[in-house]
Design a protein around this motif. Structure first.
Motif, PDB file in Angstrom:
ATOM      1  N   GLY A 168      32.266  42.253  31.103  1.00  0.00           N
ATOM      2  CA  GLY A 168      33.029  41.571  32.139  1.00  0.00           C
ATOM      3  C   GLY A 168      32.370  40.280  32.574  1.00  0.00           C
ATOM      4  O   GLY A 168      31.255  39.948  32.143  1.00  0.00           O
ATOM      5  N   ALA A 169      33.033  39.547  33.460  1.00  0.00           N
ATOM      6  CA  ALA A 169      32.534  38.233  33.890  1.00  0.00           C
ATOM      7  C   ALA A 169      31.163  38.336  34.545  1.00  0.00           C
ATOM      8  O   ALA A 169      30.239  37.583  34.214  1.00  0.00           O
ATOM      9  N   VAL A 170      30.998  39.272  35.477  1.00  0.00           N
ATOM     10  CA  VAL A 170      29.713  39.424  36.165  1.00  0.00           C
ATOM     11  C   VAL A 170      28.696  40.076  35.239  1.00  0.00           C
ATOM     12  O   VAL A 170      27.521  39.681  35.207  1.00  0.00           O
ATOM     13  N   GLY A 171      29.135  41.075  34.471  1.00  0.00           N
ATOM     14  CA  GLY A 171      28.214  41.738  33.556  1.00  0.00           C
ATOM     15  C   GLY A 171      27.593  40.787  32.556  1.00  0.00           C
ATOM     16  O   GLY A 171      26.392  40.872  32.249  1.00  0.00           O
ATOM     17  N   ARG A 172      28.387  39.862  32.038  1.00  0.00           N
ATOM     18  CA  ARG A 172      27.852  38.876  31.098  1.00  0.00           C
ATOM     19  C   ARG A 172      26.804  37.989  31.773  1.00  0.00           C
ATOM     20  O   ARG A 172      25.794  37.618  31.156  1.00  0.00           O
ATOM     21  N   GLN A 173      27.043  37.652  33.040  1.00  0.00           N
ATOM     22  CA  GLN A 173      26.056  36.853  33.774  1.00  0.00           C
ATOM     23  C   GLN A 173      24.788  37.660  34.030  1.00  0.00           C
ATOM     24  O   GLN A 173      23.679  37.112  34.018  1.00  0.00           O
ATOM     25  N   GLY A 222      56.365  21.813  33.502  1.00  0.00           N
ATOM     26  CA  GLY A 222      57.694  22.067  34.039  1.00  0.00           C
ATOM     27  C   GLY A 222      58.271  23.403  33.624  1.00  0.00           C
ATOM     28  O   GLY A 222      59.493  23.596  33.636  1.00  0.00           O
ATOM     29  N   GLU A 223      57.404  24.351  33.279  1.00  0.00           N
ATOM     30  CA  GLU A 223      57.845  25.669  32.827  1.00  0.00           C
ATOM     31  C   GLU A 223      57.820  26.668  33.977  1.00  0.00           C
ATOM     32  O   GLU A 223      57.191  26.441  35.014  1.00  0.00           O
ATOM     33  N   GLU A 224      58.460  27.794  33.757  1.00  0.00           N
ATOM     34  CA  GLU A 224      58.516  28.838  34.779  1.00  0.00           C
ATOM     35  C   GLU A 224      57.151  29.509  34.921  1.00  0.00           C
ATOM     36  O   GLU A 224      56.441  29.738  33.940  1.00  0.00           O
ATOM     37  N   VAL A 225      56.789  29.823  36.170  1.00  0.00           N
ATOM     38  CA  VAL A 225      55.533  30.517  36.452  1.00  0.00           C
ATOM     39  C   VAL A 225      55.850  31.951  36.852  1.00  0.00           C
ATOM     40  O   VAL A 225      56.661  32.197  37.737  1.00  0.00           O
ATOM     41  N   ASN A 226      55.199  32.895  36.191  1.00  0.00           N
ATOM     42  CA  ASN A 226      55.419  34.308  36.491  1.00  0.00           C
ATOM     43  C   ASN A 226      54.104  34.957  36.905  1.00  0.00           C
ATOM     44  O   ASN A 226      53.372  35.494  36.067  1.00  0.00           O
ATOM     45  N   PRO A 227      53.775  34.907  38.202  1.00  0.00           N
ATOM     46  CA  PRO A 227      52.508  35.499  38.656  1.00  0.00           C
ATOM     47  C   PRO A 227      52.493  37.009  38.484  1.00  0.00           C
ATOM     48  O   PRO A 227      53.484  37.693  38.760  1.00  0.00           O
ATOM     49  N   ARG A 228      51.347  37.540  38.024  1.00  0.00           N
ATOM     50  CA  ARG A 228      51.231  38.972  37.759  1.00  0.00           C
ATOM     51  C   ARG A 228      49.974  39.605  38.350  1.00  0.00           C
ATOM     52  O   ARG A 228      49.850  40.827  38.336  1.00  0.00           O
ATOM     53  N   ILE A 229      49.073  38.801  38.876  1.00  0.00           N
ATOM     54  CA  ILE A 229      47.779  39.363  39.296  1.00  0.00           C
ATOM     55  C   ILE A 229      47.483  39.113  40.764  1.00  0.00           C
ATOM     56  O   ILE A 229      47.246  40.062  41.533  1.00  0.00           O
ATOM     57  N   GLY A 282      36.503  35.452  41.423  1.00  0.00           N
ATOM     58  CA  GLY A 282      36.148  36.609  42.229  1.00  0.00           C
ATOM     59  C   GLY A 282      37.108  37.768  42.036  1.00  0.00           C
ATOM     60  O   GLY A 282      36.780  38.917  42.346  1.00  0.00           O
ATOM     61  N   ALA A 283      38.295  37.493  41.527  1.00  0.00           N
ATOM     62  CA  ALA A 283      39.273  38.535  41.234  1.00  0.00           C
ATOM     63  C   ALA A 283      39.231  38.955  39.773  1.00  0.00           C
ATOM     64  O   ALA A 283      40.080  39.734  39.327  1.00  0.00           O
ATOM     65  N   GLY A 284      38.266  38.434  39.021  1.00  0.00           N
ATOM     66  CA  GLY A 284      38.104  38.837  37.633  1.00  0.00           C
ATOM     67  C   GLY A 284      38.527  37.775  36.634  1.00  0.00           C
ATOM     68  O   GLY A 284      39.213  36.798  36.972  1.00  0.00           O
ATOM     69  N   ALA A 285      38.125  37.989  35.393  1.00  0.00           N
ATOM     70  CA  ALA A 285      38.419  37.023  34.333  1.00  0.00           C
ATOM     71  C   ALA A 285      39.915  36.871  34.106  1.00  0.00           C
ATOM     72  O   ALA A 285      40.399  35.784  33.772  1.00  0.00           O
ATOM     73  N   SER A 286      40.683  37.944  34.308  1.00  0.00           N
ATOM     74  CA  SER A 286      42.126  37.863  34.092  1.00  0.00           C
ATOM     75  C   SER A 286      42.796  36.966  35.123  1.00  0.00           C
ATOM     76  O   SER A 286      43.752  36.256  34.814  1.00  0.00           O
ATOM     77  N   ALA A 287      42.276  36.972  36.350  1.00  0.00           N
ATOM     78  CA  ALA A 287      42.826  36.100  37.386  1.00  0.00           C
ATOM     79  C   ALA A 287      42.516  34.641  37.078  1.00  0.00           C
ATOM     80  O   ALA A 287      43.355  33.751  37.296  1.00  0.00           O
ATOM     81  N   ALA A 288      41.312  34.377  36.575  1.00  0.00           N
ATOM     82  CA  ALA A 288      40.961  33.006  36.191  1.00  0.00           C
ATOM     83  C   ALA A 288      41.847  32.524  35.050  1.00  0.00           C
ATOM     84  O   ALA A 288      42.319  31.374  35.051  1.00  0.00           O
TER      85      ALA A 288
END
Length: 344
Positions: free
Chosen positions: A15-20, A181-188, A162-168
């Protein structure tokens, strides 16, 4: 432990923190005799690089902690609750980055620049505080020692990492979509497991973590409760508003503090400049102040915009910035481990 060093496990090593954590174990020359990277079953078998060699990630399981001296956990609260006690049974000292044990009265909650001696009280588990709490208490510790603190009001500007690599990754995708100009579909964001999600690109979301019955979020209550525990003073008034901003890495905080005694502003600057782990960047006339972009990849806590409040004789305002993946997580955990072995 042997004369050659320690066997160190990193749980959540992919994970992001684990790699650090893996990176900074090497960069800080921690006395690792053998590294044991662990992760979920789906990541087991992958390789991570450590000291010029590929090390195979194994599945995190109770028996995997046999022979492990120190385990750095960064795989979420549910994994910590399940596996940390199992590791302790096998003689491992656990340093946990989740919120699972932070408020347990039997578990020290440690920021080495602030309350290193608390490490001595551990019974197998030491908790790493919330990233936003860590940078704030590092900045406030010298003022607490010199003047005492009555009250803290903090507003955070928290990076999506801070919410994880998927949020970034989602912020990056959304930004590209908006510009195209494309549609945004937030999921996280703001919280993956909630039903409603909000666009992060070109936006600000006044919610970090789930909401509580009192109107605050879990993240805000972490800052309230953890600050009091770390400082060892339940009488300090703490209130927080935590906000997610479209920044990849680096949390920023606007901190207002009411001290118990009158203060001299130049003395405050000097105390902060001399404090371990703090870098003062404070000259508004020359546009000198910390920003998250400039703090990225650095382990210190940066403080600027230091100024006397206009309405309270003992009020002080400051701006506090730090890399949330480093001092806010991985580096603080390693510093706890360094403190632990220094006390043996």
């Amino acid at each position: 432990m042997s004369e050659q060093g320690y066997t160190v496990a990193v749980v959540g090593s992919t994970g992001a923190v684990g790699r650090q954590m893996v990176k900074y174990l090497e960069e800080r020359n921690f006395p690792v005799r053998r590294l044991v990277p662990m992760a979920s079953g789906r990541s087991a078998g992958t390789k991570i690089r450590f000291r010029g060699e590929d090390v195979t990630v194994i599945e995190a399981a109770a028996d995997a902690f046999e022979g492990v001296d120190i385990a750095l956990f960064s795989a979420g609260g549910s994994v910590s609750k399940q596996l940390a006690p199992e590791a302790v049974k096998r003689g491992t000292v656990v340093i946990d980055n989740s919120s699972a044990f932070r408020m347990d009265p039997e578990v020290p909650l440690v920021v080495p620049e602030v309350n290193a001696e608390a490490v001595r009280r551990h019974k197998g588990i030491i908790a790493n505080p919330n990233c936003s709490t860590i940078q704030m208490v590092v900045a406030l510790k010298p003022l607490l020692d010199r003047y005492g603190i009555d009250r803290i009001i903090v507003s955070t500007y928290q990076a999506v990492s801070g919410a994880g690599a998927s949020a970034a990754a989602e912020l990056e995708r959304q930004t590209r979509a908006v510009l195209a100009g494309e549609e945004v579909n937030p999921r996280i964001l703001p919280v993956g497991r909630l039903n409603k999600h909000v666009q992060m690109a070109f936006n600000v979301i006044p919610q970090v973590d789930v909401g509580e019955e009192n109107g605050f979020t879990f993240e805000e209550m972490k800052m309230v409760n953890e600050t009091k525990k770390i400082f060892g003073d339940e009488s300090i008034g703490v209130t927080a508003t935590c906000v997610r901003v479209p920044v990849m890495t680096g949390h920023s905080e606007s901190v207002y503090v009411e001290l118990k005694q009158e203060y001299d502003l130049e003395e405050v600057r000097a105390l902060l400049a001399e404090a371990p782990g703090v870098v003062v960047q404070d000259d508004i006339l020359q546009q000198v102040y910390p920003t998250p972009l400039e703090s990225e990849g650095k382990s210190e806590v940066f403080v600027g915009r230091i100024r006397r409040d206009l309405t309270h004789p003992r009020g002080l305002n400051m701006w506090v910035v730090s890399d949330n993946l480093l001092k806010g997580a991985a580096v603080n955990a390693i510093q706890i481990a360094e403190t632990l072995i220094s006390m043996k």
